[in-house]
Design an enzyme around this catalytic site. Structure first.
Site, short mmCIF file in Angstrom:
data_model
loop_
_atom_site.label_atom_id
_atom_site.label_comp_id
_atom_site.label_asym_id
_atom_site.label_seq_id
_atom_site.Cartn_x
_atom_site.Cartn_y
_atom_site.Cartn_z
N LYS A 54 0.84 -1.21 0.00
CA LYS A 54 0.00 0.00 0.00
C LYS A 54 0.87 1.26 0.00
O LYS A 54 0.60 2.21 -0.74
CB LYS A 54 -0.93 -0.01 1.22
N GLN A 98 -4.61 -1.05 9.79
CA GLN A 98 -4.42 -2.40 9.23
C GLN A 98 -4.92 -3.48 10.19
O GLN A 98 -4.58 -3.48 11.37
CB GLN A 98 -2.93 -2.60 8.92
N ASP A 124 -11.21 2.74 4.20
CA ASP A 124 -11.52 1.31 4.11
C ASP A 124 -13.02 1.07 4.10
O ASP A 124 -13.47 -0.05 3.85
CB ASP A 124 -10.91 0.56 5.30
#
Ligand code: NDP
Length: 319
Positions: A54, A98, A124
């Site tokens: 990422k 994460q 997200d």
């Protein structure tokens, strides 16, 4: 006939190339790039790999990207403090925490962190606000993996409206949001899980079958209607030779790959499905790269929403 391979890597590369001029235009308008903060707690090896990818992609397309690390021993309060700071940061348009968080933080840690994230920066799409918008088909930011699956199906010209879709897996990050996206595109959707009875029979009804489980080879040819499109979301690292040989059979080229590396990344779909399905996503190189590409898109969308939806004249100097 062998299934057509749905090349997620090719689409992801194209999406990343396409976004670069948009990022340049954003910088031209606002004098700074879109900013993404990635929070990583601890050193989970798979998370380290995902986060590296990422960071690399975000930098390559011209974003500002900051990796904010906390030790595995951090308390949930430390994570809240970090999230609060990033929520207030002018430079960051997107925040990604994460998964998974260290088990020591407790089973409720992830939902509590997603509750705390400013929805406008939740790239997200995991915060309750953004999940609600998705359910109402009003979302501007959708979790990267399910969004990537739909992007791939549409790019490959796979019809969705009126089709029977079966999604195996009901997680908040893949199964449920993907089922919503397919429903909004007028598929007739069934969600399966570990308590579904006669899973294979339910799956055999699918025109589009998605496996998001985390079990190598779960979806065998007996699960697949001839001519169905099969999407393999699963990412499983296997290190056991017998399991690799059992999946691929003696002499398969991936056995040599295993011997070189000592492990192999496989999906949830048995290789034999390639002889039954019309089209199939590979692992690796299918859905995985699209997850990252969609995250980049979400960050740009969030940055534009923050800086460009101001009322006319906002921020101007008055004479
Ligand atoms: P979860 O563990 O959160 O969910 C797995 C789901 O599979 C659950 O709903 C579970 O059912 C169901 N399940 C487990 N065993 C069976 C079974 N034998 N039969 C039917 N259903 C079963 O996983 P995630 O959704 O987070 O991830 C799923 C997979 O996708 C993993 O391999 C993960 O690594 C991968 N992944 C890939 C991404 C990518 O970028 N390609 C991104 C995110 C995930 P129940 O709810 O009843 O427990």
């Amino acid at each position: 006939m062998a299934a057509r391979i749905l090349d997620g890597q090719a689409l992801a590369t194209r999406l990343q190339v396409d976004i670069i001029p948009e990022v340049q235009a954003f910088i031209g308008r606002h004098g700074r790039p879109p900013g993404l903060a990635i929070v990583l707690v601890g050193h989970d090896p798979a998370s380290e790999v995902y986060v590296r990818s990422k960071v690399r992609t975000a930098s390559a397309i011209g974003f500002r990207v900051d990796l904010e690390r906390l030790p595995a021993t951090a308390a949930l309060g430390d994570l809240f403090t970090l999230v609060d700071r990033l929520n207030l940061s002018e430079a960051h348009d997107g925040i990604l925490v994460q998964s998974p968080l260290p088990a020591a933080m407790g089973p409720e840690a992830e939902p509590q962190v997603f509750d705390r994230l400013l929805p406008a920066k939740d790239v997200d799409g995991f915060s309750p606000h953004n999940v609600g918008l998705l359910v109402q088909n009003r979302a501007s930011v959708v979790s990267g993996t399910p969004a990537g699956v739909v992007e791939l199906l549409e790019w490959e010209g796979v019809p969705i409206a009126g089709q029977r879709a079966v999604v195996i897996g009901r997680s908040d990050i893949v199964g449920k949001p993907l089922a919503m996206l397919l429903l909004h595109r007028h598929a007739t959707v069934t969600i399966c899980h570990s308590r579904t009875s006669d899973l294979a029979a339910v799956c055999r009804e699918a025109d589009i079958l998605v496996a998001a489980v985390g079990r190598p080879g779960l979806v065998t040819p007996a699960f697949v209607k001839p001519g169905a499109v099969v999407v393999d979301v699963g990412i499983n690292r296997i290190t056991d030779w017998a399991q690799v040989e059992g999946l691929f059979g003696a002499g398969h080229p991936r056995l040599a790959q295993f011997q070189r590396k000592g492990s192999l990344l496989v999906g949830d779909v048995h290789p034999g499905v390639g002889a039954v399905a019309a089209a199939l996503t590979p692992v690796p190189g299918g859905v995985g790269p699209l997850t990252v590409a969609m995250l980049m898109r979400n960050t740009l969308v969030a940055a534009r929403a923050r800086l460009e939806r101001q009322p006319a004249g906002a921020g101007r100097q008055h004479p």
